[in-house]
Design a protein around this motif. Structure first.
Motif, PDB file in Angstrom:
ATOM      1  N   CYS A 263      -0.470   0.777   4.645  1.00 36.54           N
ATOM      2  CA  CYS A 263       0.445  -0.353   4.458  1.00 36.54           C
ATOM      3  C   CYS A 263      -0.080  -1.412   3.497  1.00 36.54           C
ATOM      4  O   CYS A 263      -1.219  -1.873   3.620  1.00 36.54           O
ATOM      5  N   GLY A 264       0.756  -1.822   2.572  1.00 37.39           N
ATOM      6  CA  GLY A 264       0.379  -2.794   1.538  1.00 37.39           C
ATOM      7  C   GLY A 264       0.113  -4.194   2.061  1.00 37.39           C
ATOM      8  O   GLY A 264      -0.524  -4.996   1.373  1.00 37.39           O
ATOM      9  N   ILE A 265       0.595  -4.530   3.256  1.00 39.55           N
ATOM     10  CA  ILE A 265       0.315  -5.880   3.778  1.00 39.55           C
ATOM     11  C   ILE A 265      -0.750  -5.840   4.885  1.00 39.55           C
ATOM     12  O   ILE A 265      -0.854  -6.751   5.700  1.00 39.55           O
TER      13      ILE A 265
ATOM     14  N   SER B 190      -6.764  -6.116   5.378  1.00 34.54           N
ATOM     15  CA  SER B 190      -7.845  -6.035   4.383  1.00 34.54           C
ATOM     16  C   SER B 190      -7.376  -6.136   2.942  1.00 34.54           C
ATOM     17  O   SER B 190      -8.213  -6.187   2.042  1.00 34.54           O
ATOM     18  N   ASN B 191      -6.081  -6.107   2.710  1.00 30.90           N
ATOM     19  CA  ASN B 191      -5.629  -6.226   1.325  1.00 30.90           C
ATOM     20  C   ASN B 191      -5.670  -7.688   0.878  1.00 30.90           C
ATOM     21  O   ASN B 191      -4.709  -8.437   1.064  1.00 30.90           O
ATOM     22  N   VAL B 192      -6.805  -8.052   0.261  1.00 29.68           N
ATOM     23  CA  VAL B 192      -6.977  -9.451  -0.136  1.00 29.68           C
ATOM     24  C   VAL B 192      -6.084  -9.802  -1.331  1.00 29.68           C
ATOM     25  O   VAL B 192      -5.866 -10.973  -1.634  1.00 29.68           O
ATOM     26  N   LYS B 193      -5.554  -8.793  -1.991  1.00 31.75           N
ATOM     27  CA  LYS B 193      -4.679  -9.072  -3.143  1.00 31.75           C
ATOM     28  C   LYS B 193      -3.269  -9.476  -2.715  1.00 31.75           C
ATOM     29  O   LYS B 193      -2.512 -10.014  -3.518  1.00 31.75           O
ATOM     30  N   ALA B 194      -2.898  -9.156  -1.487  1.00 34.65           N
ATOM     31  CA  ALA B 194      -1.543  -9.525  -1.036  1.00 34.65           C
ATOM     32  C   ALA B 194      -1.443 -11.049  -0.968  1.00 34.65           C
ATOM     33  O   ALA B 194      -2.310 -11.704  -0.401  1.00 34.65           O
ATOM     34  N   GLN B 195      -0.414 -11.601  -1.589  1.00 38.93           N
ATOM     35  CA  GLN B 195      -0.191 -13.050  -1.500  1.00 38.93           C
ATOM     36  C   GLN B 195       0.590 -13.315  -0.224  1.00 38.93           C
ATOM     37  O   GLN B 195       1.737 -12.891  -0.103  1.00 38.93           O
ATOM     38  N   ARG B 196      -0.044 -14.002   0.680  1.00 41.66           N
ATOM     39  CA  ARG B 196       0.562 -14.144   2.011  1.00 41.66           C
ATOM     40  C   ARG B 196       1.602 -15.260   2.036  1.00 41.66           C
ATOM     41  O   ARG B 196       1.463 -16.279   1.355  1.00 41.66           O
TER      42      ARG B 196
ATOM     43  N   PRO C 133       2.612   5.689  -1.669  1.00 38.72           N
ATOM     44  CA  PRO C 133       1.314   5.017  -1.712  1.00 38.72           C
ATOM     45  C   PRO C 133       1.414   3.580  -2.235  1.00 38.72           C
ATOM     46  O   PRO C 133       2.318   3.255  -3.010  1.00 38.72           O
ATOM     47  N   HIS C 134       0.495   2.765  -1.775  1.00 35.78           N
ATOM     48  CA  HIS C 134       0.351   1.399  -2.299  1.00 35.78           C
ATOM     49  C   HIS C 134      -1.016   1.314  -2.961  1.00 35.78           C
ATOM     50  O   HIS C 134      -2.018   1.730  -2.374  1.00 35.78           O
ATOM     51  N   LYS C 135      -1.074   0.748  -4.141  1.00 36.75           N
ATOM     52  CA  LYS C 135      -2.294   0.808  -4.958  1.00 36.75           C
ATOM     53  C   LYS C 135      -3.507   0.117  -4.338  1.00 36.75           C
ATOM     54  O   LYS C 135      -4.640   0.476  -4.662  1.00 36.75           O
ATOM     55  N   ASP C 136      -3.294  -0.855  -3.474  1.00 36.83           N
ATOM     56  CA  ASP C 136      -4.434  -1.571  -2.897  1.00 36.83           C
ATOM     57  C   ASP C 136      -4.691  -1.191  -1.439  1.00 36.83           C
ATOM     58  O   ASP C 136      -5.041  -2.036  -0.609  1.00 36.83           O
TER      59      ASP C 136
ATOM     60  N   MET D 138       5.345  -6.091  -0.093  1.00 36.85           N
ATOM     61  CA  MET D 138       5.214  -4.767  -0.719  1.00 36.85           C
ATOM     62  C   MET D 138       4.466  -3.836   0.226  1.00 36.85           C
ATOM     63  O   MET D 138       3.232  -3.851   0.259  1.00 36.85           O
ATOM     64  N   LEU D 139       5.171  -3.062   0.981  1.00 31.57           N
ATOM     65  CA  LEU D 139       4.522  -2.106   1.879  1.00 31.57           C
ATOM     66  C   LEU D 139       3.998  -0.928   1.060  1.00 31.57           C
ATOM     67  O   LEU D 139       3.036  -0.272   1.433  1.00 31.57           O
ATOM     68  N   TYR D 140       4.691  -0.652  -0.071  1.00 28.18           N
ATOM     69  CA  TYR D 140       4.334   0.457  -0.956  1.00 28.18           C
ATOM     70  C   TYR D 140       4.694   0.037  -2.375  1.00 28.18           C
ATOM     71  O   TYR D 140       5.426  -0.945  -2.570  1.00 28.18           O
ATOM     72  N   ASP D 141       4.196   0.778  -3.364  1.00 28.46           N
ATOM     73  CA  ASP D 141       4.430   0.418  -4.762  1.00 28.46           C
ATOM     74  C   ASP D 141       5.896   0.643  -5.180  1.00 28.46           C
ATOM     75  O   ASP D 141       6.576   1.519  -4.637  1.00 28.46           O
ATOM     76  N   ASN D 142       6.319  -0.131  -6.140  1.00 26.17           N
ATOM     77  CA  ASN D 142       7.632   0.049  -6.797  1.00 26.17           C
ATOM     78  C   ASN D 142       8.850  -0.104  -5.906  1.00 26.17           C
ATOM     79  O   ASN D 142       9.904   0.472  -6.180  1.00 26.17           O
ATOM     80  N   LYS D 143       8.705  -0.872  -4.848  1.00 30.79           N
ATOM     81  CA  LYS D 143       9.835  -1.072  -3.921  1.00 30.79           C
ATOM     82  C   LYS D 143      11.051  -1.634  -4.669  1.00 30.79           C
ATOM     83  O   LYS D 143      10.914  -2.561  -5.478  1.00 30.79           O
ATOM     84  N   ILE D 144      12.210  -1.061  -4.395  1.00 30.00           N
ATOM     85  CA  ILE D 144      13.433  -1.487  -5.090  1.00 30.00           C
ATOM     86  C   ILE D 144      13.947  -2.819  -4.520  1.00 30.00           C
ATOM     87  O   ILE D 144      13.545  -3.237  -3.445  1.00 30.00           O
TER      88      ILE D 144
END
Ligand code: 5AD
Ligand code: FES
Length: 363
Positions: A71-73, A76-82, A236-239, A308-314
């Motif tokens: 999951c993209g959120i 540990s994903n420090v890149k996610a803007q909360r 997949p999510h890149k981070d 963004m749970l995953y990349d390229n979400k519409i």
């Protein structure tokens, strides 16, 4: 052929055993999938007509204490803007959604201690008071039973909690040790007992998934008898630790939608955003394979790219009104229409009726 027999059995008895499900999911070819889709579509039309139920999704917080590998959120994903919406922001989304014809609001978020259970209860109460002809669905993960009870008493009608996989070893492959399948299932049973319309579900093509684990998912759904089932491809999510894993296939996702429709004819089955992300016409194909719900995004535009749970979400740069007209056009293109309706589970009538009988017997 063997697969033909399985399809016939599924259509007439609504059941297959573990070995049969695994064989069907492993060996069904394109023609078999088309047969299943036709049967599932006919079943959905028999139950719901050509009306599609619409749920407005409000992603109100992307803080999460969990660390699910997919999951993209994840924490540990420090890149996610909360971000966390204020109750007024959520109410503004509902007001906009109501004007656009939405009669169900789905409040979805991570497991965020910063948005208290009490505040969520008060928000639900306000929504139910202000738009009394609407249903409220919550999707905020695992909570104590007493918390679920308080959500229900505040007026929440439905609860979505995908089980993610019904296989122990697969569950551990997708989640850190702090999470357990046992607890997940306990939550789902508790939600059902409390009286929610309950949604379970899983991703298709998640790392480590096999025809056997999918067969277990279907058997678990058979046992749980949920009102709703959310199924979408893993993307997949890149981070995340699964950045390099491959996506679940659109075809396999469609096949599972058809299987679930045939097993649980009255279930509410969304053509998910993930399916629409995996293929441009994914949601339309989902409906043609037996789905009867879509859940467009009603979140404020300013936060959409952050959930963004995953990349390229519409739909992350489209206004709610744009999504509404886009979807209406998409539904019309396949001969379906948007139902301005709460869209409750048809099972609810029977459940209430049987609850009545129990009370009489007790009295
Ligand atoms: N790909 C597809 N679906 C995902 N979800 C979370 N991460 C992903 C992903 N990378 C799904 C999970 C969760 C739901 C809210 O979104 O199944 O329950
Ligand atoms: Fe959002 Fe099509 S549904 S742009």
């Amino acid at each position: 052929m063997y697969i033909d027999t399985l399809i016939q059995q599924l259509c007439s008895t609504r059941r297959l055993d573990q070995t049969q499900w695994a064989a069907l999911l492993r060996d069904a070819g394109a023609q078999d999938a088309e047969r299943l889709a036709q049967a599932a579509r006919a079943e959905a039309i028999a139950q719901f007509g050509k009306k599609i139920y619409i749920r407005g999704l409000i992603e109100f917080t992307n803080y999460c204490r969990n660390d699910c590998y997919y999951c993209g959120i994840r924490r540990s994903n420090v890149k996610a803007q909360r971000y966390r919406l204020a109750p007024e922001d959520i109410l503004a989304c509902c007001a906009e959604g109501y004007a656009l014809g939405f009669r169900t609001f789905v409040l979805q978020g991570g497991e965020d201690a910063g948005f208290s259970d009490d505040l969520l209860c008060r928000t639900v109460e306000t929504i139910k008071k202000r738009w009394s002809d609407c249903a409220v669905t919550l999707s905020v993960g695992e909570r104590d039973r007493c918390v679920y009870q308080s959500f229900f008493e505040a007026g929440a009608d439905r609860y979505l909690l995908r089980h993610e996989t019904a296989d122990e070893a697969h569950y551990r492959r997708l989640h850190p040790a702090a999470l357990s399948l046992t607890r997940r299932k306990e939550c789902l049973w508790a939600l059902k007992e409390i009286g929610f319309q309950v949604g379970a579900g899983f991703m298709v093509g998640s790392p480590g998934q096999t025809a056997e684990t999918l067969a277990e998912d279907l058997l678990f759904l058979q046992q749980l008898q949920p009102h709703m089932v959310g199924i979408g491809p893993f993307l997949p999510h890149k981070d995340t630790p699964f950045a390099q894993e491959s996506s679940g296939s659109t075809e396999q996702t469609l096949l599972l939608l058809s299987c679930v429709r045939l097993m649980l004819p009255q279930v509410l089955l969304p053509a998910t955003t993930a399916l629409g992300t995996a293929a441009v016409d994914g949601r339309e194909r989902g409906i043609l394979a037996g789905a009867n719900v879509v859940m467009p995004n009603l979140s404020p535009l300013s936060v959409r790219k952050k959930y963004m749970l995953y990349d390229n979400k519409i739909c992350t740069s489209d206004e709610s009104a744009q999504c509404r007209s886009c979807l209406q056009r998409r539904l019309a293109s396949i001969g379906y229409e948007w139902a301005v309706d709460r869209g409750d589970s048809p099972l609810l009538g029977t459940l209430h009726a049987s609850a009545g009988i129990v009370t009489e017997q007790n009295g």
